[in-house]
Design a protein around this motif. Structure first.
Motif, short mmCIF file in Angstrom:
data_model
loop_
_atom_site.label_atom_id
_atom_site.label_comp_id
_atom_site.label_asym_id
_atom_site.label_seq_id
_atom_site.Cartn_x
_atom_site.Cartn_y
_atom_site.Cartn_z
N ASP A 90 0.83 -1.21 0.00
CA ASP A 90 0.00 0.00 0.00
C ASP A 90 0.86 1.26 0.00
N LEU A 91 2.02 1.15 0.69
CA LEU A 91 2.88 2.33 0.79
C LEU A 91 3.52 2.70 -0.55
N LEU A 92 3.48 1.74 -1.49
CA LEU A 92 4.04 2.06 -2.81
C LEU A 92 3.28 3.19 -3.48
N TRP A 93 2.01 3.34 -3.09
CA TRP A 93 1.19 4.41 -3.69
C TRP A 93 1.48 5.75 -3.04
N ALA A 94 2.19 5.73 -1.95
CA ALA A 94 2.61 6.98 -1.33
C ALA A 94 3.99 7.34 -1.91
N PRO A 95 4.45 8.57 -1.68
CA PRO A 95 5.74 8.97 -2.30
C PRO A 95 6.95 8.41 -1.56
N PHE A 96 7.00 7.06 -1.41
CA PHE A 96 8.17 6.44 -0.76
C PHE A 96 8.79 5.45 -1.73
N SER A 97 10.11 5.42 -1.71
CA SER A 97 10.80 4.44 -2.55
C SER A 97 10.70 3.07 -1.91
N PRO A 98 10.80 1.96 -2.69
CA PRO A 98 10.79 0.62 -2.09
C PRO A 98 11.84 0.48 -1.00
N GLY A 99 13.01 1.07 -1.25
CA GLY A 99 14.08 0.97 -0.24
C GLY A 99 13.65 1.62 1.07
N ALA A 100 13.06 2.81 0.98
CA ALA A 100 12.64 3.51 2.20
C ALA A 100 11.56 2.72 2.93
N ILE A 101 10.67 2.11 2.12
CA ILE A 101 9.60 1.31 2.74
C ILE A 101 10.19 0.13 3.49
N VAL A 102 11.12 -0.58 2.82
CA VAL A 102 11.71 -1.77 3.45
C VAL A 102 12.50 -1.38 4.69
N VAL A 103 13.27 -0.29 4.58
CA VAL A 103 14.05 0.15 5.76
C VAL A 103 13.10 0.51 6.90
N GLY A 104 12.03 1.23 6.57
CA GLY A 104 11.07 1.64 7.61
C GLY A 104 10.41 0.44 8.26
N LYS A 105 9.94 -0.49 7.41
CA LYS A 105 9.27 -1.69 7.94
C LYS A 105 10.25 -2.55 8.74
N SER A 106 11.51 -2.59 8.23
CA SER A 106 12.52 -3.38 8.91
C SER A 106 12.82 -2.80 10.29
N LEU A 107 12.89 -1.48 10.34
CA LEU A 107 13.14 -0.84 11.64
C LEU A 107 11.96 -1.07 12.59
#
Lengths: 590, 240
Positions: free
Chosen positions: B93-110
């Protein structure tokens, strides 16, 4: 006036000579004597004499004896600490009783002054002097007993002088027989005399050799089974040949006739001067011939003669290991500790659950973390309380009444349990001697005035330590079984859960009052030991006793739990279950 | 925006906000801590006459194991969306927001790292109580917590990857459980020399005083691989 003038000069010279002639105080060696003439029995107390040279400084000092033992994880040390005040120029002599459990490592003795080791000695025990039983001979002649090595049971003879006799009766525990041949009573102090007599009453065996023109020591008079007569010279002693079945060498023989006292037993072989009787739990024998003197010293029947005196060690009515095993099943939980933990956990969970509902949510998260932070020291404090409260000390005192005396040989057995390991420190019953039999971890025995404390640290893998102490308790019970009647006199004591054991059967008696009482023994109320041990009334008593040994006893035995408080191991802050079990050997009449 | 919020990744910030107010997460915390507290209570001395601190089957090791299993499961279940946290957006879902896949994965990972750490911190007073009663060294407690965090985070990364890779809720749940079974059960079938890979064995060793460096590094690497897998899957979804 001339002499008066000369004396100060002479005194000064004497002081100078003594000062120059003496080595520096701490350079003098620490003198240590272990055992009886170096002989010891493993696992039994032995006397140790420590001569501490005069120190060159004053202060709080200690003599520290480190004895090695084998623990579950390897070597451990049983340390005995004797505190004293060091005074410059004053040498000291200490007599201590220690138990050696491993002679592969030497006994290390240190003298510490103000926390610093100033003297050190390591004393190795000669393996050839380690026996299962010792025979102590107070004899000017140091020969004749080597024949004892031929007897089974690793008997080690030791010739000792008066000054080597211990002042604690328990130090004789590893001794099979004390032979009194040449004893100068003037070289014994009261404590040594009392220790020897008490040991005999508490189960020791004494042999007194009556010698021509040398009366037996007066302090032994109360326990001697016979009086001595005028010495006679006989060409032969046929009674001796008849009793031991070995021809005697040609005489003459100097024999001191013995006049037995009432109750003493004699072999009834005419000229064989020999008498014996029981004294308390022990036995005193007296002979009117001297096995050390020719021609008896070369007699081929000596081995049979000594074998009869030494006999075979009988089974003790009480067994520390058996009792310790019975105690170990009695570990109890600490309900208050559980309540404390339960309340603390519930309070913590409730606080978290409430705080996590706070708004805004971030505040709840932070508040929960703050509570967790505060709860950490609380957890440590609660853990400390739980650990302290979960330490248990279960103990029993097993008292065997010494017949016709006012005392009982007492074995205290305590099991201290420190869950998951940790420190313990407890006081040994007054007058008792700690016998470190099996060391779970290193332990230290500290003398403090009249008290003896034992302390140690138990490893997590072995959090239980069995402590055994030997001593004497004041009890004066006696009784007789005649036909279908039991007559018993407990003196001032009351007995709970009592039972009579005889001929392999047990008769439950219940409570017995102080003083004399008479009980009819109904034939149909005798039960088997198994039934007695499983009955609610007697289970507590019988779990701590090896019933099989008691059933094999030749005389009836009254067993029961003494009412009232008695000396015991004391662990400040820890109250555990304790019991005092009395065993009274009874006489059987009619 | 406060300076503290500026430092946090927006994805992490959003997830933590959601988890802070989530009733499900509060219920998970209460459940987890209650189980630990119950075990500690049952383990009070003398518990079943077991007063010796056994390295093999002590209650301290049992507590560490239960904590490991529960924390790992709940962390990875949240990451795999088997447990959907109210208000928390999925990685897709976050892909539809202005976040890169890397930022999403880092955020979720954290998020998957902070969550078990927070839970373990809340459980720390209970664990410390049990450890102090048994005189277990602090190093053992820290080693157990370290392994627990590493395993929970690593499994959660693969849960995250599965949440991206598998659309079907049922299939995702099956895959998540397969990962859990693989990590906790299948590794028990490894030769004895490799048995340390099993998290329960590793945490037991840590509770017994061993340093579980190998397990810590291994699960760190596995977590990194999971991150990479999630990132790669998100990129395939069409992210920049």
């Amino acid at each position: 006036m001339r002499g008066a003038r000369a004396w100060p000069l002479g005194h000064a010279l004497v002081v100078l000579v003594v000062t120059l002639g003496s080595p520096p105080a701490e350079a003098a060696a620490l003198g240590v004597r272990v055992g009886f003439d170096g002989a010891v029995v493993l696992g039994m107390p032995v006397p140790v004499e420590i001569r501490v040279p005069a120190p060159d400084r004053e202060g709080q000092a200690q003599v520290v004896l480190d004895a090695s033992a084998l623990g579950p994880r390897g070597p451990v040390t049983a340390t005995t600490v004797i505190p004293f005040e060091a005074v410059p120029g004053i040498a000291r002599v200490f007599r201590e009783t220690v138990t050696l459990l491993d002679v592969r490592r030497p006994l290390r003795v240190r003298v510490r002054v103000e926390g610093r080791d100033v003297q050190d000695a390591a004393v190795a025990v000669d393996p050839a002097r380690v026996g299962a039983r010792l025979v102590l001979a107070l004899s000017a002649s140091h020969r004749g007993l080597s024949v004892l090595r031929s007897l089974p049971g690793r008997i080690v003879p030791a010739y000792v002088h008066e000054d080597a006799l211990p002042r604690q009766w328990q130090a004789y525990e590893g001794v099979g027989v004390v032979i009194v041949r040449d004893l100068d009573p003037g070289r014994l102090d009261g404590a040594q005399e009392e220790a020897l007599l008490t040991w005999v009453r508490m189960g020791g065996h004494l042999l007194v050799v009556a010698r021509p023109d040398i009366p037996p020591p007066a302090f032994l008079d109360a326990v001697l089974p016979a009086r001595t007569g005028e010495a006679r010279t006989l060409p032969r002693v046929p009674g001796l040949e008849a009793r031991y079945g070995v021809p005697l060498p040609p005489g003459p023989y100097v024999v001191v006739p013995l006049v037995p006292r009432t109750g003493a037993v004699t072999p009834g072989l005419g000229d064989l001067a020999m008498a014996w009787w029981s004294v308390g739990l022990g036995e005193v024998r007296m002979i009117g011939f001297d096995p050390w003197e020719p021609p008896l010293e070369a007699w081929g029947g000596r081995l049979r003669f000594w074998a009869e005196f030494l006999g075979t060690p009988g089974e003790h009515l009480v067994d520390a290991q058996y009792a310790a095993h019975g105690l170990r099943t009695e570990a109890a939980g600490d309900s208050l500790g559980q309540v404390i933990v339960g309340v603390a956990l519930a309070a913590y969970l409730t606080a978290l659950a409430v705080l996590r509902r706070s708004r805004p949510p971030w505040r709840g998260v932070v508040a929960a973390l703050a509570v967790a932070l505060v709860a950490l020291p609380v957890s440590l404090a609660v853990a400390h309380v739980v650990r302290s409260r979960s330490v248990t000390l279960e103990q029993v005192a097993l008292v065997i009444q010494a017949p016709r005396t006012s005392g009982g040989r007492t074995l205290w057995v305590g099991v201290v349990t420190v869950p998951y390991g940790g420190d313990y420190r407890l006081r040994v019953p007054s007058g008792a001697l700690l016998l470190p039999r099996e060391a779970a971890g290193s332990l230290s025995v500290e003398r403090s005035g009249e008290d003896t404390w034992v302390a140690g640290t138990l490893p997590p893998e072995a959090p239980r330590q069995t402590l055994v102490a030997l001593g004497r308790l004041e009890v004066a019970a006696s009784g007789v079984v005649t036909g279908r009647w039991l007559e018993v006199d407990l003196g001032p004591d009351r007995l709970l859960r009592a039972a009579l054991a005889w001929h392999g059967r047990v008769y439950p008696l219940g409570g017995l009052p102080p003083g004399a009482s008479r009980h009819r023994l109904e034939p149909d109320r005798w039960v088997s030991p198994e039934v007695a041990a499983s009955s609610p009334l007697l289970a507590r008593v019988f779990r701590l006793l090896d019933v099989g040994v008691i059933m094999k006893a030749t005389s009836p035995i009254l067993v029961g739990e003494l009412a009232g408080s008695r000396p015991a191991f004391e662990f400040p802050g820890v109250s555990g279950r304790r019991a005092t079990i009395l065993l009274v050997p009874l006489s059987a009449g009619g | 925006m406060s300076s503290g919020e500026a430092v946090l990744s927006p994805v992490l910030r959003g997830d933590l906000r959601a988890r802070a107010r989530s009733r499900k997460v509060v219920a998970i915390e209460v459940f987890l801590l209650s189980v630990l507290a119950f075990l500690v209570f049952l383990g009070l001395p003398p518990e079943l006459s077991q007063l010796e601190r056994s390295r093999e089957a002590g209650l301290g090791a049992a507590l560490a194991t239960v904590q490991l299993v529960l924390v790992t499961y709940f962390t990875s279940a949240c990451a795999a969306q088997e447990i959907s946290v109210e208000g928390e957006k999925s990685a897709v879902d976050l892909l539809w927001a202005p976040f890169s896949p890397g930022a999403i994965v880092v955020g979720k990972s954290l998020t998957s790292l902070v969550t078990p750490v927070y839970w373990l911190l809340l459980g720390l007073p209970i664990v410390v109580l049990a450890a102090a009663i048994r005189r277990e060294p602090a190093s053992s407690v820290l080693a157990v917590l370290g392994v627990t965090v590493a395993v929970a985070w690593a499994v959660a990364q693969w849960g995250l990857a599965s949440s991206v890779l598998v659309e079907s809720e049922l299939s995702r749940t099956v895959l998540h459980w397969a990962i859990l079974l693989g990590v906790f059960v299948v590794t028990l079938a490894l030769p004895a020399s490799l048995r340390w890979i099993n998290p329960i064995v590793a945490v037991g060793a840590a509770a017994g005083g061993a340093a579980p460096t190998g397990a810590f590094v291994l699960y760190g690497l596995l977590g990194g691989l999971g991150c990479a897998a999630a990132n790669s899957a998100l990129r395939r979804w069409g992210g920049p």
